[in-house]
Design an enzyme around this catalytic site. Structure first.
Site, PDB file in Angstrom:
ATOM      1  N   ARG A  49      -3.366   3.502  12.376  1.00 50.15           N
ATOM      2  CA  ARG A  49      -2.884   4.708  11.689  1.00 50.15           C
ATOM      3  C   ARG A  49      -1.914   5.495  12.554  1.00 50.15           C
ATOM      4  O   ARG A  49      -1.031   6.174  12.041  1.00 50.15           O
ATOM      5  CB  ARG A  49      -4.060   5.559  11.221  1.00 50.15           C
ATOM      6  CG  ARG A  49      -4.785   4.841  10.082  1.00 50.15           C
ATOM      7  CD  ARG A  49      -5.922   5.636   9.508  1.00 50.15           C
ATOM      8  NE  ARG A  49      -6.689   4.775   8.603  1.00 50.15           N
ATOM      9  CZ  ARG A  49      -7.909   5.054   8.177  1.00 50.15           C
ATOM     10  NH1 ARG A  49      -8.503   6.179   8.569  1.00 50.15           N
ATOM     11  NH2 ARG A  49      -8.527   4.234   7.363  1.00 50.15           N
ATOM     12  N   CYS A  62       0.868  -1.181   0.000  1.00 48.66           N
ATOM     13  CA  CYS A  62       0.000   0.000   0.000  1.00 48.66           C
ATOM     14  C   CYS A  62       0.900   1.225   0.000  1.00 48.66           C
ATOM     15  O   CYS A  62       2.084   1.121   0.322  1.00 48.66           O
ATOM     16  CB  CYS A  62      -0.910   0.002   1.225  1.00 48.66           C
ATOM     17  SG  CYS A  62      -2.274   1.189   1.027  1.00 48.66           S
ATOM     18  N   LYS A  75     -12.349  -4.824   1.876  1.00 44.99           N
ATOM     19  CA  LYS A  75     -11.804  -3.983   2.940  1.00 44.99           C
ATOM     20  C   LYS A  75     -12.720  -2.783   3.110  1.00 44.99           C
ATOM     21  O   LYS A  75     -12.931  -2.011   2.178  1.00 44.99           O
ATOM     22  CB  LYS A  75     -10.390  -3.543   2.576  1.00 44.99           C
ATOM     23  CG  LYS A  75      -9.785  -2.590   3.603  1.00 44.99           C
ATOM     24  CD  LYS A  75      -8.329  -2.299   3.326  1.00 44.99           C
ATOM     25  CE  LYS A  75      -7.783  -1.281   4.296  1.00 44.99           C
ATOM     26  NZ  LYS A  75      -6.361  -1.003   4.061  1.00 44.99           N
ATOM     27  N   TYR A 114      -3.216  -9.087  16.103  1.00 45.63           N
ATOM     28  CA  TYR A 114      -2.199  -8.596  17.037  1.00 45.63           C
ATOM     29  C   TYR A 114      -2.144  -9.485  18.271  1.00 45.63           C
ATOM     30  O   TYR A 114      -1.269  -9.340  19.101  1.00 45.63           O
ATOM     31  CB  TYR A 114      -2.494  -7.129  17.383  1.00 45.63           C
ATOM     32  CG  TYR A 114      -2.525  -6.279  16.129  1.00 45.63           C
ATOM     33  CD1 TYR A 114      -1.336  -5.879  15.519  1.00 45.63           C
ATOM     34  CD2 TYR A 114      -3.729  -5.952  15.504  1.00 45.63           C
ATOM     35  CE1 TYR A 114      -1.350  -5.167  14.329  1.00 45.63           C
ATOM     36  CE2 TYR A 114      -3.758  -5.237  14.317  1.00 45.63           C
ATOM     37  CZ  TYR A 114      -2.560  -4.852  13.735  1.00 45.63           C
ATOM     38  OH  TYR A 114      -2.575  -4.160  12.558  1.00 45.63           O
ATOM     39  N   LYS A 157     -11.915  -7.594   5.932  1.00 38.46           N
ATOM     40  CA  LYS A 157     -11.331  -6.732   6.952  1.00 38.46           C
ATOM     41  C   LYS A 157     -12.243  -5.556   7.232  1.00 38.46           C
ATOM     42  O   LYS A 157     -12.705  -4.938   6.273  1.00 38.46           O
ATOM     43  CB  LYS A 157      -9.987  -6.232   6.419  1.00 38.46           C
ATOM     44  CG  LYS A 157      -9.253  -5.302   7.332  1.00 38.46           C
ATOM     45  CD  LYS A 157      -8.024  -4.791   6.641  1.00 38.46           C
ATOM     46  CE  LYS A 157      -7.395  -3.746   7.516  1.00 38.46           C
ATOM     47  NZ  LYS A 157      -6.349  -3.034   6.846  1.00 38.46           N
ATOM     48  N   SER A 178      -6.655  -3.421  14.358  1.00 41.26           N
ATOM     49  CA  SER A 178      -6.098  -2.746  15.532  1.00 41.26           C
ATOM     50  C   SER A 178      -7.161  -2.289  16.531  1.00 41.26           C
ATOM     51  O   SER A 178      -6.989  -2.429  17.739  1.00 41.26           O
ATOM     52  CB  SER A 178      -5.257  -1.558  15.074  1.00 41.26           C
ATOM     53  OG  SER A 178      -6.015  -0.674  14.267  1.00 41.26           O
TER      54      SER A 178
HETATM   55  C1  PBG Z   1      -3.027   0.222   4.757  1.00 39.40           C
HETATM   56  C2  PBG Z   1      -3.617  -0.605   5.837  1.00 39.40           C
HETATM   57  C3  PBG Z   1      -4.453  -0.229   6.905  1.00 39.40           C
HETATM   58  C4  PBG Z   1      -4.619  -1.378   7.687  1.00 39.40           C
HETATM   59  C5  PBG Z   1      -3.923  -2.399   7.066  1.00 39.40           C
HETATM   60  N1  PBG Z   1      -3.331  -1.909   5.913  1.00 39.40           N
HETATM   61  C6  PBG Z   1      -5.001   1.072   7.310  1.00 39.40           C
HETATM   62  C7  PBG Z   1      -5.949   1.804   6.475  1.00 39.40           C
HETATM   63  O1  PBG Z   1      -6.491   1.300   5.491  1.00 39.40           O
HETATM   64  O2  PBG Z   1      -6.128   2.968   6.803  1.00 39.40           O
HETATM   65  C8  PBG Z   1      -5.394  -1.450   8.976  1.00 39.40           C
HETATM   66  C9  PBG Z   1      -4.974  -2.532   9.914  1.00 39.40           C
HETATM   67  C10 PBG Z   1      -5.439  -2.388  11.312  1.00 39.40           C
HETATM   68  O3  PBG Z   1      -6.224  -1.503  11.690  1.00 39.40           O
HETATM   69  O4  PBG Z   1      -5.002  -3.230  12.110  1.00 39.40           O
HETATM   70  N2  PBG Z   1      -3.905   0.709   3.816  1.00 39.40           N
END
Ligand code: PBG
Length: 325
Positions: free
Chosen positions: A205, A120, A195, A313, A248, A274
């Site tokens: 973040r 990403c 997602k 996690y 996700k 997270s």
């Molecule tokens: C990157 C990404 C994100 C997560 C995984 N890859 C954040 C987002 O899309 O803002 C989130 C993972 C998490 O919250 O544990 N795009």
């Protein structure tokens, strides 16, 4: 057969009966541990909203991955936090980028571990969006080449699997083509296919320093209100060549995991994100919940819904629980 002839409690009366009729078994084989990589040496910056997790430099990550292997965890997912961010996300596909260096070090010292890389741009762009920005708009097609370059450079560094998480349209086929053209036809793609644009990513973040500097991610991540659209998203990624499909977040989207499992015949991964982790940790700290029990119930529920593997996690803690440490 109805009560009193049939009594469901007969098969619940002791642990042996319960073991015999248990339908879902969580195993350490199901767990994938996310790791945050930063530049430097001996760095271990604790992430306050994710107790037990730190931004780590390569040396400490190697130690962490050795521990994961000892616990029986089969795979890690790497996220990179670069020193420099710019509008073209150049550090994302730099040969000596933070993820590339970390992959090399892990593969040299812990070769048996599966190293998956998150593909990403949001951690690498100065604006924090997952794609290229043109006149305040996220430009889908201009982003694809950079994602493909990023995935290729991770693979050249030794990654065992790449996992695009940006939610641009067409990125799986772009990445597949680029890997194949460069002789990496054996490297699988785990696609973050469904997602959602979720508030549960908040702690991540902070950890990955990847919050968007303007606007939000609603023009590319999915609307939490949609379910049928998830099937369309997943189907597209399957057709583009994804090998594993991810849903996700996990807990607020168990219905999506279930539906994807029913409709798609590829392995399904779920990301216990997270915010899901942080809520349980916070409640445990306050004494409002037994964190360990809620962790095991949560992971079992994600598996029961249909996930074949879980990014979490909790991976190390759950592994310890499962192998009886
Ligand atoms: C990157 C990404 C994100 C997560 C995984 N890859 C954040 C987002 O899309 O803002 C989130 C993972 C998490 O919250 O544990 N795009």
């Amino acid at each position: 057969m109805l009560f009193p002839d049939y009594r469901p409690r007969r098969l619940r009366q002791n642990e042996n009966f319960r073991r015999m009729i248990r339908e879902t078994r969580l195993s350490v084989d199901d767990l994938i541990l996310p790791i945050f990589a930063v530049e430097g040496k001996k760095v271990r910056n604790p992430i306050s909203s994710m107790p037990g997790h730190c931004q780590m430099s390569v040396d400490n990550i190697v130690k962490e991955t050795k521990e994961a292997v000892e616990l029986g965890i089969p795979a890690v997912m790497l996220f990179g936090i670069p020193d420099k961010k710019d509008s073209l996300a150049t550090s994302a596909y730099a040969k000596d980028g933070i993820v590339q260096k970390t992959v090399k070090a892990i593969k040299a010292e812990v070769p048996d571990l599966v190293v998956i890389t998150d593909v990403c741009l949001c951690e690498y762009t100065d604006h924090g969006h997952c794609g290229m920005v043109q006149n305040g708009i996220i430009d889908n097609d201009a982003t694809l080449d950079l994602l493909a370059r990023t995935a290729l450079s991770h693979t050249q560094a030794g990654a065992d699997m790449v996992a695009p998480s940006d939610m641009m349209d067409g990125r799986v086929s772009e990445i597949r083509d680029s890997l194949d053209e460069n002789g990496f036809e054996t490297i699988p793609i785990m696609s973050y296919a469904a997602k959602y644009c979720s508030a549960f990513y908040y702690p991540f973040r902070q950890a990955a320093e990847s919050a968007p500097q303007f606007g939000d991610r609603r023009t590319y991540q999915m609307d939490p209100a949609n379910s049928t659209e998830a099937i369309r998203e997943v189907t597209l990624d399957v057709e583009e060549g994804a090998d594993i499909i991810m849903v996700k977040p996990a807990i607020p989207y168990l219905d999506i995991i279930y539906r994807v499992r029913e409709e798609i015949d590829l392995p399904v991964a779920a990301y216990n994100v997270s915010g899901e982790f942080a809520m349980i940790k916070a409640a445990d700290k306050l004494g409002w919940l037994d964190g360990n029990k809620v962790m095991m119930e949560t992971l079992t529920a994600i598996k029961r819904a249909g996930a074949d593997m879980i990014l979490t996690y909790f991976a190390k803690e759950a592994a310890k629980e499962l192998v009886g440490h």
